[in-house]
Every structure is written in structure tokens, then in C-alpha cells.
Write a protein that holds these residues in place. Structure first.
Motif, PDB file in Angstrom:
ATOM      1  N   PRO A 196       0.898  -0.935  -0.018  1.00 12.02           N
ATOM      2  CA  PRO A 196      -0.423   0.001   0.081  1.00 12.02           C
ATOM      3  C   PRO A 196       0.916   1.284  -0.076  1.00 12.02           C
ATOM      4  O   PRO A 196       1.857   1.439   0.409  1.00 12.02           O
ATOM      5  N   VAL A 197       0.780   1.977  -0.717  1.00  8.79           N
ATOM      6  CA  VAL A 197       1.511   3.172  -1.083  1.00  8.79           C
ATOM      7  C   VAL A 197       0.477   4.299   0.556  1.00  8.79           C
ATOM      8  O   VAL A 197      -0.481   4.366  -0.332  1.00  8.79           O
ATOM      9  N   VAL A 198       0.987   5.066   0.748  1.00  8.60           N
ATOM     10  CA  VAL A 198       0.708   6.628   1.905  1.00  8.60           C
ATOM     11  C   VAL A 198       1.206   7.386   0.931  1.00  8.60           C
ATOM     12  O   VAL A 198       2.628   7.769   1.559  1.00  8.60           O
ATOM     13  N   VAL A 199       0.610   8.341   1.012  1.00  6.49           N
ATOM     14  CA  VAL A 199       1.134   9.696   0.737  1.00  6.49           C
ATOM     15  C   VAL A 199       0.675  10.832   0.917  1.00  6.49           C
ATOM     16  O   VAL A 199      -0.435  11.064   1.996  1.00  6.49           O
ATOM     17  N   ASP A 200       1.456  11.614   1.786  1.00 11.57           N
ATOM     18  CA  ASP A 200       0.768  12.945   2.478  1.00 11.57           C
ATOM     19  C   ASP A 200       1.709  13.985   1.374  1.00 11.57           C
ATOM     20  O   ASP A 200       2.025  14.366   0.158  1.00 11.57           O
ATOM     21  N   PHE A 201       0.495  14.411   0.799  1.00 16.28           N
ATOM     22  CA  PHE A 201      -0.169  15.592  -0.250  1.00 16.28           C
ATOM     23  C   PHE A 201       0.350  17.082   0.793  1.00 16.28           C
ATOM     24  O   PHE A 201      -0.449  17.490   1.538  1.00 16.28           O
ATOM     25  N   TRP A 202       1.194  18.223  -0.135  1.00 17.50           N
ATOM     26  CA  TRP A 202       1.651  18.411   1.019  1.00 17.50           C
ATOM     27  C   TRP A 202       2.172  20.401   0.445  1.00 17.50           C
ATOM     28  O   TRP A 202       1.652  20.183  -0.813  1.00 17.50           O
ATOM     29  N   ALA A 203       2.384  21.322   0.542  1.00 17.70           N
ATOM     30  CA  ALA A 203       2.343  22.182   0.235  1.00 17.70           C
ATOM     31  C   ALA A 203       4.162  22.799   0.680  1.00 17.70           C
ATOM     32  O   ALA A 203       3.725  23.016   2.336  1.00 17.70           O
ATOM     33  N   ALA A 204       4.374  23.160   0.833  1.00 15.31           N
ATOM     34  CA  ALA A 204       5.318  24.651   0.948  1.00 15.31           C
ATOM     35  C   ALA A 204       4.930  25.647   2.069  1.00 15.31           C
ATOM     36  O   ALA A 204       6.125  26.052   3.433  1.00 15.31           O
ATOM     37  N   TRP A 205       4.072  26.493   1.881  1.00 15.08           N
ATOM     38  CA  TRP A 205       3.004  27.109   2.507  1.00 15.08           C
ATOM     39  C   TRP A 205       3.397  26.587   3.902  1.00 15.08           C
ATOM     40  O   TRP A 205       2.553  27.794   4.284  1.00 15.08           O
ATOM     41  N   CYS A 206       1.971  25.089   3.969  1.00 16.79           N
ATOM     42  CA  CYS A 206       1.297  25.201   5.281  1.00 16.79           C
ATOM     43  C   CYS A 206       1.880  24.267   6.733  1.00 16.79           C
ATOM     44  O   CYS A 206       3.187  24.134   5.830  1.00 16.79           O
ATOM     45  N   GLY A 207       1.544  25.504   6.819  1.00 13.00           N
ATOM     46  CA  GLY A 207       2.191  25.018   8.857  1.00 13.00           C
ATOM     47  C   GLY A 207       1.900  23.775   8.314  1.00 13.00           C
ATOM     48  O   GLY A 207       2.589  23.852   9.426  1.00 13.00           O
ATOM     49  N   PRO A 208       0.819  23.561   9.260  1.00 11.29           N
ATOM     50  CA  PRO A 208       0.358  22.004   9.890  1.00 11.29           C
ATOM     51  C   PRO A 208       1.339  21.511   8.782  1.00 11.29           C
ATOM     52  O   PRO A 208       1.368  20.492   9.309  1.00 11.29           O
ATOM     53  N   CYS A 209       1.198  21.414   7.959  1.00 11.01           N
ATOM     54  CA  CYS A 209       2.387  20.273   6.438  1.00 11.01           C
ATOM     55  C   CYS A 209       3.647  20.316   7.048  1.00 11.01           C
ATOM     56  O   CYS A 209       4.002  19.227   7.913  1.00 11.01           O
ATOM     57  N   ARG A 210       4.292  21.348   7.777  1.00  9.54           N
ATOM     58  CA  ARG A 210       5.842  21.217   8.069  1.00  9.54           C
ATOM     59  C   ARG A 210       5.317  20.539   9.330  1.00  9.54           C
ATOM     60  O   ARG A 210       6.367  19.957  10.111  1.00  9.54           O
ATOM     61  N   ILE A 211       4.886  20.628  10.646  1.00 10.40           N
ATOM     62  CA  ILE A 211       4.707  20.343  11.187  1.00 10.40           C
ATOM     63  C   ILE A 211       4.402  19.038  11.449  1.00 10.40           C
ATOM     64  O   ILE A 211       4.826  17.966  11.969  1.00 10.40           O
ATOM     65  N   PHE A 212       3.347  18.372  10.516  1.00 10.32           N
ATOM     66  CA  PHE A 212       3.459  16.837  10.089  1.00 10.32           C
ATOM     67  C   PHE A 212       3.992  16.108   9.514  1.00 10.32           C
ATOM     68  O   PHE A 212       4.324  14.820   9.971  1.00 10.32           O
ATOM     69  N   ALA A 213       5.296  17.008   8.645  1.00 12.44           N
ATOM     70  CA  ALA A 213       6.370  16.036   8.322  1.00 12.44           C
ATOM     71  C   ALA A 213       7.383  15.271   9.003  1.00 12.44           C
ATOM     72  O   ALA A 213       7.078  14.001   8.565  1.00 12.44           O
ATOM     73  N   PRO A 214       7.842  15.715  10.299  1.00  9.03           N
ATOM     74  CA  PRO A 214       8.583  14.716  10.896  1.00  9.03           C
ATOM     75  C   PRO A 214       7.538  13.331  11.549  1.00  9.03           C
ATOM     76  O   PRO A 214       8.423  12.353  11.667  1.00  9.03           O
ATOM     77  N   VAL A 215       6.245  13.603  11.648  1.00 12.20           N
ATOM     78  CA  VAL A 215       5.155  12.281  11.989  1.00 12.20           C
ATOM     79  C   VAL A 215       5.172  11.536  11.023  1.00 12.20           C
ATOM     80  O   VAL A 215       5.571  10.068  11.546  1.00 12.20           O
TER      81      VAL A 215
END
Ligand SMILES: [Zn+2]
Length: 141
Positions: free
Chosen positions: A55-74
Motif C-alpha cells: 500500500p502507498v501512503v501519500v502525504d499531499f503537502w505544500a511548502a507554504w502550509c504550517g500544519p504540513c511542516r508540523i506533520f512532516a516529522p510524524v
């Protein structure tokens, strides 16, 4: 297909038929599809979904998105802990066609693909425990 090494960012060419043979980076020797999320783009996204038996788990993100940066290490941590899954990231600004295809309206959006098809998705940055819980249910057979 061309895959960026998630460790050293070197471009690697991976043959479709070698995809499941744990391909290693030609430059740093580390696995391309294990341990860290691999960055996918409009050129390789469909090929990777089609080639992966995991199964492929995808994180759809954007550079400007604060919550994306918080979630990245998770997401990074989960990629290190779950070799039975393939973790990938898609920058929605750089790859608008993928975002449009799957109607990604907010980031981060997390999605699980099985056999090339979208199986589960959820929007928002999840704390580690909730992400693990969602992963377990989204990837259960
Ligand atoms: Zn490398």
C-alpha cells in the motif's frame, strides 16, 4: 521511471520490473523506497502506484502550509517504522494535475492507495498516535 533518492536527492532510474527488488541509490547506496518518504511528481506518480505491491501512503503537502511542516516529522517517523508500506510525498503546488485528479482541496491530505486506487483519505495534520491509528485501519486487509 525516475525516482529522487530520499537520502541524497540524486535522480535514479528504476525499471518497473525492478521496483519491488528494494532498489538502492546509485550514489549513496541507501534504499530508494524504504525508511524515508520518496518524493513523487506528475512524471512518476502513476507508475509508482501501479508498480507497488505495498500500500502507498501519500502525504499531499505544500511548502507554504504550517500544519504540513508540523506533520512532516510524524510522517518521516512512520516511514522509518513501517517497511510494509511505501511512504510518498506529493508537493501539490508543483504537481497540480495530481492534486486535481484526486480533488485535494486542503493540505495536508493523507491518502492510502492500494493496487493503484485511492482506498482511504483524511485531511489535516494528525498527531503521531492518531496517525498510527489511522494508518492501521486504512491499511488493514
Ligand atoms: Zn542517494
Amino acid at each position: 521511471m525516475i525516482l529522487l533518492c530520499p537520502h541524497c536527492q540524486k535522480k535514479n532510474r528504476v525499471l518497473l520490473q525492478r521496483f519491488e527488488d528494494a532498489p538502492a541509490c546509485g550514489q549513496c547506496g541507501r534504499p530508494l523506497l524504504q525508511g524515508r518518504p520518496v518524493a513523487l511528481d506528475e512524471q512518476n506518480f502513476a507508475d509508482v502506484l501501479a508498480a507497488s505491491r505495498r500500500p502507498v501512503v501519500v502525504d499531499f503537502w505544500a511548502a507554504w502550509c504550517g500544519p504540513c511542516r508540523i506533520f512532516a516529522p510524524v510522517f518521516e517517523q512512520a516511514a522509518a517504522c513501517h517497511p510494509e508500506l511505501l511512504f510518498a510525498k506529493v508537493d501539490t503546488d508543483a504537481n497540480p494535475a495530481i492534486a486535481a485528479q484526486y480533488a485535494i482541496r486542503s493540505v495536508p491530505t493523507l491518502a492510502v492507495f492500494r493496487d493503484g486506487r485511492l482506498a482511504q483519505r483524511i485531511s489535516g495534520a494528525l498527531p503521531p498516535a492518531q496517525f498510527e491509528q489511522w494508518l492501521a485501519q486504512a491499511t488493514a486487509h
